[in-house]
Write an enzyme that holds these catalytic residues in place. Sequence first.
Site, mmCIF file in Angstrom:
data_model
loop_
_atom_site.group_PDB
_atom_site.id
_atom_site.type_symbol
_atom_site.label_atom_id
_atom_site.label_comp_id
_atom_site.label_asym_id
_atom_site.label_seq_id
_atom_site.Cartn_x
_atom_site.Cartn_y
_atom_site.Cartn_z
ATOM 1 N N CYS A 178 19.818 11.439 -59.815
ATOM 2 C CA CYS A 178 20.667 10.987 -58.710
ATOM 3 C C CYS A 178 20.749 12.042 -57.616
ATOM 4 O O CYS A 178 20.893 11.723 -56.440
ATOM 5 C CB CYS A 178 22.056 10.613 -59.216
ATOM 6 S SG CYS A 178 22.939 11.944 -60.068
ATOM 7 N N HIS B 16 27.937 13.066 -60.453
ATOM 8 C CA HIS B 16 27.017 12.034 -59.968
ATOM 9 C C HIS B 16 26.884 12.152 -58.463
ATOM 10 O O HIS B 16 27.861 12.413 -57.749
ATOM 11 C CB HIS B 16 27.551 10.652 -60.344
ATOM 12 C CG HIS B 16 26.647 9.526 -59.946
ATOM 13 N ND1 HIS B 16 25.345 9.425 -60.397
ATOM 14 C CD2 HIS B 16 26.845 8.466 -59.116
ATOM 15 C CE1 HIS B 16 24.783 8.342 -59.881
ATOM 16 N NE2 HIS B 16 25.671 7.745 -59.104
#
Length: 906
Positions: A307, A847
Site C-alpha cells: 500500500c 496503512h
Amino acid sequence: MTIPNSDFVIENGVCDMPFTPDEEKRIVSELTTESDNNLKEENLYFVISKRWHTSWQKYVDQSSGESLEASRPGPIDNSDIIESEGDIKDPQLRRFLVEGEDYVLVPQEVWKRLVDWYSGGPPIARKMICQGFFSKSYSVEVYPLCLMLTDGRDESRNAIRLGKQASVRELYEKVCAMTGVAQEKAQIWDYFDKRKNGLLNPSSNKSLEESRLQMDQDILLEVDGSSSSQYAMSSAGNELALVPLEPSRSRVTIAGGPTLSNGHSTTSKFSLFPRISSEDDGGDSLSIHRKGEKGGLAGLSNLGNTCFMNSALQCLAHTPPIVEYFLQDYSDDINRDNPLGMCGELAIAFGDLLKKLWSSGRNAVAPRTFKTKLARFAPQFSGYNQHDSQELLAFLLDGLHEDLNKVKRKPYIELKDSDSLPDDEVAEELWNYHKARNDSVIVNVCQGQYKSTLVCPVCGKISITFDPFMYLSVPLPSTLTRPMTVTVFYWDGSRLPMPYTVTVPKHGSCRDLITALGTACCLADNESLLLAEVYDHKIFRYFENHLESLSAIKDDEHIVAYRLNQMPKGSTKAKLEILHGGKERAVQESVRVRDVKVFGTPFVTYVNTEPLSGTDIDAVISGFLSPLHRVHAPSNIQNGNDNSHFADAPDDETSGSLSSPDTEKDEASDRELSFRIFLTDERGLNFKPLKSESSVTPGIITRVLVEWNEGEHEKYDSNYLTDLPEVHKTSFSAKKTRQEAISLFSCLEAFLAEEPLGPDDMWFCPSCKEHRQANKKLDLWKLPDILVFHLKRFTYSRYLKNKIDTFVNFPIQDLDLRKYVKNNNGQSYVYELYAVSNHYGGLGGGHYTAYAKLIDDNKWYHFDDSHVSSVNESEIKNSAAYVLFYRRVRSETDTQTAEMSSDMDL
C-alpha cells in the site's frame, strides 16, 4: 540426579556444567563477528523470538553492570512468533513480524551453541541472499515466497515455499516431486488473479522474482496440457510477460479522448499500446475503456503490504506534467548509459504502468513488473514488509531523473569565486551549472533551489550556497522541542529535592538539558550538574558525555541531576553513591541483596580519591538528608540524631548536620555514626558494615547503603526520595482536536528557522580552520511547478520510535508562498493541492492510501489500493496526511509567457 538450584542434570556421573554469563556472551560475540566477516549466499541464519533473546541478553549482561541481576532463561521458546496451527516439523513464521521487535537473527554456529546450552526451539532456518544492482548487499530472506498451487486435475490447492531467487526450474522440480508428475508432462502457469498470465518455462534459470511471481499468488499445474474451460486465459496469451526494452511508439489513441486529460491539453495526441504484455491488470492486459469512461480511476492491487507503493504511485500518476510526459513517446530521452541510472528500465516500467492506469477504466492494475524492477534496483523495498511512501517517492523521482537525463556526458564546469557577487547572480550560475549536468522532466518539473547560510559562532565567517531540492521535508513544530522533568538534588542540604520541567530541543544534547536546568535552578558558576537515570532505586547510567543526544532519554524514564561543587582543576573525581535500604532482620557482617529492600532515590556526590572514614561518609549522608527533617520529631530524637536502634548507642548527643570532616576527626573515634552504613559492591550483592574509624579508598564509583529503620522514617520524610516524576507524563485522555492543530505555514517556518548544527554535523570553518557548530539558515530561492511537502511525522532514534498524529491544517486552494521566496523573478508562487499520500495507524505497520484530484473534472477521489471512490473536498484534510502534492497556479502573465515560448518552439 539434579544439582540443587540448577537446571543441569548429572547423567552417568558426568556433570555438564554451564558456562558463565560472561563466557556465553564472549562466545556468541566471537561467533557473530566471524559470521559477519564471512558473508556469502546460502549462509544459514536462525530466527529467535525477541522475547526469549531479551531474557538471555539480560542474563549475560548482568556481570558487566549493563543490566540488573537476572536469572538464567529457560529453553529457547519461539512459540510466540510461529503460527499456532501448522506442522511443528515445518513451523511457519507469523506474518508481518518486525526484526528487532518481534525476532532476532543469529548465525548457524550461534544457534548451535544456544541449543547446546538451553535446548528448545523449534528451529526456524533462513538463507542469506545477495541483492542489488549498483552494489551487492546481503540480507536474510526471513519470508520465502509462498505460492498457492492449484492442481488442474482435481482442483486441490497446496502451498509451495521457495526462496524468491530460486529458479523456475527449481519450482518445477519441487512441484513435480510433491505431486508425483513427471516433469516432461507438467505445465505450470502464472495464475495471478485466477487467470493464465503466462506459461513458465521448465528449463528456465530465471528467478521466481524476475518471473514476477508474488507472495501468496496462485500458480496452476496442468498435466499433458489437459486444460479445462474453467481456467480463463489472459489476453496476454501464453507469452511470459516481460517488460519491453523501450517504450512503444504506437500511435493508437485511447477511446474517450479528452476524458484522459488530467490538466493538460485535451488536444494532445497521446498514444498508447493497443495491447501490452508487460503488466498484469487483473483482467485484460491494457483494456481499452468504454467511450466516455474517465481515465485515471484505476486502482492498484496490493501485492502484499504494498500500500505504501500504491499510495506514492497514485500521487505521481495524477501529477499533470508527469502524466503528459509518460503518455507520449519518451523513448529518445532514455539514458541507458548513465552509471547513476537503471539502464532506463525503471523509467520504462513506470511509463508502462502509467499507461495502464490511464487506459483501464476502473479495472485494478497489478503492478507486478514495476515491483520486480523496484526490488532489483532498490532491494530495501523488496520483500513484503511495510515501508515508507515518502522514501519510495524519493528513490523513484531520483531514479526516473537518472534514467531520463538527457545529458549523456556531464561537462566539468569550474565555478567562479562568488564571494563578492550578488546572491541572484550566484544562484543563477549554480542553477545553470546544475541544469548543464541534469536535464530531465523530473528536474524541469519537480526541482527547486534553496539558499543555505552558515555562520561561524567564533569568527563570524559567513558561507552561502545554493542547492537544488526535490521536495521539502518539513518538521512539525510540536516535534522540535520536548518538555523534560528532572529532579535536582542538593549535596549540601540547602534545599529539598526539586523537580524542574524545562523545554529543550528534541534533537538536542545533554548539554542543552544541563544548560536549561542550570538556568531554572540558578546554578552558580562554581557548581555543576551531574545527570543520571534512576532505575529500580539504583543509578542505572550517568550522562557525562554532554554531547550525547537527548533521544537516548525516553519519556517514561526517571532522570535526576545532582547539584555539586565543581572539583578543583587537575583533581581526580570519584563518585560516592548512597543507596537507601531497609530490611526485616538485622544486617549481619555480610548479607545478600535479597535480604535488603532498596528504596527511594540514591544520593551521589563527588569525593577526592583520598581514603574516607566512616565519619566522612556519615557527614555526607547527613547533609543530603538535612532538608528532609520532619517538623515534629519524636521525643527520643534530639538535635538531628537517632541512635535508639544501636545496641551500644551512647547517651550523649552529637550533631547530625554536614560539617567539615577535619573538624570531626578528633571525635570520630569517640562516638558512633549517625546511621548504620554498609559498603556494598557494584551489583549490590554483598554488604560490609562501616564504623566511624573504617577507612574506604574511593574507586571510580564507591557504593554504600544507609539503613533506614523506624527511627529514620520518623525523623526524615522519605516521600521526597520516592516520589520521582517521569521525564514526561503523557495524558492519554487528552484528544487532539483541530483547535490544537498546526498550520503548514508554521511547519515551513520551522524548516526555514535558524538553528545550530548538531554535534555530529559540524561545519569546517575555512577561516578558523576548525570544525564549528555553526548556525544554519535556509531560505527558498526558486520553486518548481510541482511542489511536494513531506510532513515529518515519523521520528527515529537509537532508543525511540514515534509517530506524530497532530493535525496539520494545509490549504487546498491558494497556497501563497510569496513571502517565503527570496528571489523575486516575477513567477507565481501560488499553488493548489492535487494529491495527498495518507498514513493511518502506527509505526511498523499501518496503512497507506492516496487522495488525488482529476483536475479537468474538479473532483477528488480516494485510492485505497484497488478500491477507488469519490470523496468530498472537505474530507481531504485530516491527521493522516503525510505527503502533500501541489501544482503551481499560473498567473495571466505566466500563461502568456508560456504561450509565447510554445509558439517560438513551434
